[in-house]
Design a protein around this motif. Sequence first.
Motif, short mmCIF file in Angstrom:
data_model
loop_
_atom_site.label_atom_id
_atom_site.label_comp_id
_atom_site.label_asym_id
_atom_site.label_seq_id
_atom_site.Cartn_x
_atom_site.Cartn_y
_atom_site.Cartn_z
N ASN A 23 0.78 -1.25 0.00
CA ASN A 23 0.00 0.00 0.00
C ASN A 23 0.80 1.28 0.00
N SER A 24 2.12 1.19 0.07
CA SER A 24 2.94 2.40 0.13
C SER A 24 4.38 2.06 -0.22
N PRO A 25 5.19 3.08 -0.54
CA PRO A 25 6.61 2.84 -0.79
C PRO A 25 7.29 2.21 0.43
N GLU A 26 6.86 2.62 1.63
CA GLU A 26 7.46 2.07 2.85
C GLU A 26 7.21 0.57 2.94
N GLN A 27 5.98 0.17 2.59
CA GLN A 27 5.65 -1.26 2.63
C GLN A 27 6.43 -2.04 1.57
N MET A 28 6.68 -1.38 0.45
CA MET A 28 7.45 -2.04 -0.61
C MET A 28 8.88 -2.29 -0.12
N GLN A 29 9.42 -1.31 0.58
CA GLN A 29 10.77 -1.45 1.11
C GLN A 29 10.81 -2.55 2.18
N GLU A 30 9.76 -2.60 2.98
CA GLU A 30 9.67 -3.64 4.01
C GLU A 30 9.60 -5.03 3.37
N LEU A 31 8.88 -5.12 2.26
CA LEU A 31 8.83 -6.40 1.53
C LEU A 31 10.23 -6.79 1.08
N LEU A 54 7.86 1.48 -15.66
CA LEU A 54 8.60 2.58 -15.03
C LEU A 54 7.76 3.15 -13.87
N GLY A 55 8.38 3.28 -12.71
CA GLY A 55 7.66 3.82 -11.56
C GLY A 55 6.86 2.79 -10.78
N ALA A 56 6.95 1.53 -11.18
CA ALA A 56 6.19 0.49 -10.48
C ALA A 56 6.69 0.31 -9.05
N GLY A 57 7.99 0.41 -8.88
CA GLY A 57 8.57 0.25 -7.54
C GLY A 57 9.70 -0.77 -7.48
N LYS A 58 10.28 -1.08 -8.63
CA LYS A 58 11.35 -2.09 -8.67
C LYS A 58 12.56 -1.63 -7.86
N THR A 59 12.95 -0.38 -8.07
CA THR A 59 14.13 0.12 -7.34
C THR A 59 13.83 0.30 -5.86
N THR A 60 12.60 0.68 -5.54
CA THR A 60 12.19 0.82 -4.14
C THR A 60 12.29 -0.53 -3.42
N LEU A 61 11.83 -1.57 -4.08
CA LEU A 61 11.94 -2.92 -3.52
C LEU A 61 13.41 -3.30 -3.32
N THR A 62 14.22 -2.97 -4.30
CA THR A 62 15.65 -3.32 -4.22
C THR A 62 16.33 -2.57 -3.08
N ARG A 63 15.87 -1.35 -2.82
CA ARG A 63 16.42 -0.57 -1.70
C ARG A 63 16.21 -1.33 -0.38
N GLY A 64 15.00 -1.86 -0.21
CA GLY A 64 14.71 -2.66 0.98
C GLY A 64 15.56 -3.92 1.03
N LEU A 65 15.76 -4.50 -0.13
CA LEU A 65 16.60 -5.70 -0.21
C LEU A 65 18.02 -5.39 0.25
N GLY A 66 18.52 -4.27 -0.20
CA GLY A 66 19.87 -3.86 0.19
C GLY A 66 19.97 -3.65 1.68
#
Length: 158
Positions: A6-14, A34-46
């Motif tokens: 539901n949010s960029p924060e949740q994507m990072q948590e995932l 583009l803008g889906a959140g792939k890099t945001t997810l990767t940030r959380g992964l890192g």
Amino acid sequence: MQITVNSPEQMQELGRRLAKLLRAGDLVMLNGELGAGKTTLTRGLGEGLGVRGAVTSPTFVIARVHPSLGGGPPLVHVDAYRLGGGLDEMEDLDLDVSLSDSVIVVEWGEGKVEELTDDRLLVVIHRAVGDTTDEVRHVTLTGFGERWATADLSVLSA
Ligand code: ADP
Ligand code: MG
């Protein structure tokens, strides 16, 4: 496995949760517009992997290596959009790390990097239809190969 975020924060948590499932040699493919959140997810992964350096869009560098701070595998973050030739070009990048010792995350690599390994986790991110906030995403995770046959992805939606 499908998860609603539901949010960029949740994507990072995932991403942080997903990191706990990953080990050296794993390939994660991220698809979505583009803008889906792939890099945001990767940030959380890192963050979950405990690597050095901010995870940002690798668009202009093709690939970026983030060494682990705690002795774990480094994160190799690839934007395959500019990786025309696929695997051969990957090997030509001279990344300074062995791919089999790394966790490899590839944005937009479909049809290009499958040959790196039979085993891969495909993550597809869609914007939710009709979502006026533009913050809701559906994330579908599909594991391929022996590596993922027995993996318990349900821990991701806890
Ligand atoms: P991509 O790498 O897929 O092009 P980015 O992660 O770089 O996408 O950018 C996603 C953008 O969408 C960011 O500006 C982020 O703040 C925003 N956003 C809104 N909702 C979400 C969400 N649920 N998950 C991820 N990003 C979101
Ligand atoms: Mg990106």
